[in-house]
Design a protein around this motif. Structure first.
Motif, PDB file in Angstrom:
ATOM      1  N   TYR A   1     -55.669  -7.776  -4.904  1.00 52.63           N
ATOM      2  CA  TYR A   1     -54.464  -8.070  -5.669  1.00 52.63           C
ATOM      3  C   TYR A   1     -53.429  -6.974  -5.456  1.00 52.63           C
ATOM      4  O   TYR A   1     -53.764  -5.810  -5.282  1.00 52.63           O
TER       5      TYR A   1
ATOM      6  N   GLU B   1     -49.950  -5.475  -7.342  1.00 52.10           N
ATOM      7  CA  GLU B   1     -49.103  -5.590  -8.517  1.00 52.10           C
ATOM      8  C   GLU B   1     -47.675  -5.923  -8.095  1.00 52.10           C
ATOM      9  O   GLU B   1     -47.139  -5.349  -7.161  1.00 52.10           O
TER      10      GLU B   1
ATOM     11  N   GLU C   1     -44.982 -11.012 -10.267  1.00 51.87           N
ATOM     12  CA  GLU C   1     -45.790 -12.194 -10.562  1.00 51.87           C
ATOM     13  C   GLU C   1     -47.247 -11.866 -10.840  1.00 51.87           C
ATOM     14  O   GLU C   1     -48.019 -12.735 -11.249  1.00 51.87           O
ATOM     15  N   CYS C   2     -47.672 -10.644 -10.619  1.00 54.23           N
ATOM     16  CA  CYS C   2     -49.077 -10.241 -10.798  1.00 54.23           C
ATOM     17  C   CYS C   2     -49.106  -8.836 -11.396  1.00 54.23           C
ATOM     18  O   CYS C   2     -48.663  -7.875 -10.769  1.00 54.23           O
TER      19      CYS C   2
ATOM     20  N   THR D   1     -46.710 -15.972 -14.612  1.00 54.34           N
ATOM     21  CA  THR D   1     -47.222 -14.647 -14.257  1.00 54.34           C
ATOM     22  C   THR D   1     -48.746 -14.631 -14.358  1.00 54.34           C
ATOM     23  O   THR D   1     -49.335 -15.283 -15.216  1.00 54.34           O
ATOM     24  N   THR D   2     -49.397 -13.858 -13.494  1.00 49.01           N
ATOM     25  CA  THR D   2     -50.839 -13.662 -13.526  1.00 49.01           C
ATOM     26  C   THR D   2     -51.142 -12.257 -14.023  1.00 49.01           C
ATOM     27  O   THR D   2     -50.601 -11.279 -13.504  1.00 49.01           O
TER      28      THR D   2
ATOM     29  N   ILE E   1     -54.026  -9.484 -14.392  1.00 45.97           N
ATOM     30  CA  ILE E   1     -55.347  -9.073 -13.928  1.00 45.97           C
ATOM     31  C   ILE E   1     -55.897  -8.073 -14.938  1.00 45.97           C
ATOM     32  O   ILE E   1     -55.373  -6.965 -15.079  1.00 45.97           O
TER      33      ILE E   1
END
Length: 200
Positions: free
Chosen positions: A5, A7, A10-11, A38-39, A41
């Protein structure tokens, strides 16, 4: 492994460990500011929060169900660990330690009761949800929505899940609720699941 992932707008990473170099230490703080779709984590840790996501689609991905824990210790029906309308929730343990009395329901583990769900989808994958003082999940369906639970454990004082249609005619209509490879349990012996009609 968070290397897969990156950052971005959107994340966003969330960590309960303030020593890690991430943008947020609270799920709710980033959920309030995040744009639609938005995701989040969620890194391993215990998050003692009431997360409210009512008017946008948010994805919440824990890295490991056993070590990514969202919980609270309130007896208030209005403060479950998670309130969400649409999106996807994966790899989380969500527990309401409500300490509610026999004559007054405490908080669900997850409460879904938003008109924003109408015409949208909400998915739970590999989640453990429990409430000590109410049903594990309280679900108010809306018109043309799809809600699914996959590889989940849903446990509640009353039911694993209590689901109903909308009390508002505007949001009545076709609704889809599916379960795949789930354990659903009510601790008081009433059954694992309750489905109720609000009369629409």
């Amino acid at each position: 492994d968070i290397s897969m992932y990156q950052e971005s707008a959107e994340c966003v990473f969330v960590s309960a460990d303030k020593n890690l170099d991430v943008s947020y230490t609270s799920i709710n703080s980033v959920a309030n500011k995040a744009a639609d779709k938005t995701t989040l984590i969620v890194l391993p840790g215990t998050y003692k929060e009431n997360v409210k996501i009512k008017d946008k689609e948010i994805n919440i991905f824990g890295l490991d169900r056993k070590s990514c824990i969202l919980e609270n210790y309130t007896a208030s029906y209005y403060s479950p660990p998670l309130e969400i309308a649409a999106g996807k929730v994966s790899n989380l343990t969500i527990i309401s330690h409500g300490n509610g009395s026999d004559d007054k329901a405490g908080a669900y583990g997850v409460h879904i009761e938003q008109h924003f769900l109408s015409g949208r989808e909400l998915i739970f994958d590999n989640c453990y949800v429990e409430s000590d003082s109410n049903s594990g999940v309280g679900l108010g369906m809306r018109s043309d929505c799809k809600v699914s639970f996959n590889d989940c454990v849903l446990i509640g004082k009353e039911y694993g899940i209590f689901a109903h249609d909308s009390a508002y005619a505007k949001y009545a209509g076709l609704q889809e609720l599916t379960f795949s490879n789930c354990t659903i349990e009510g601790k008081t012996g009433k059954g694992g699941m309750a489905l109720d009609s609000q009369g629409q």
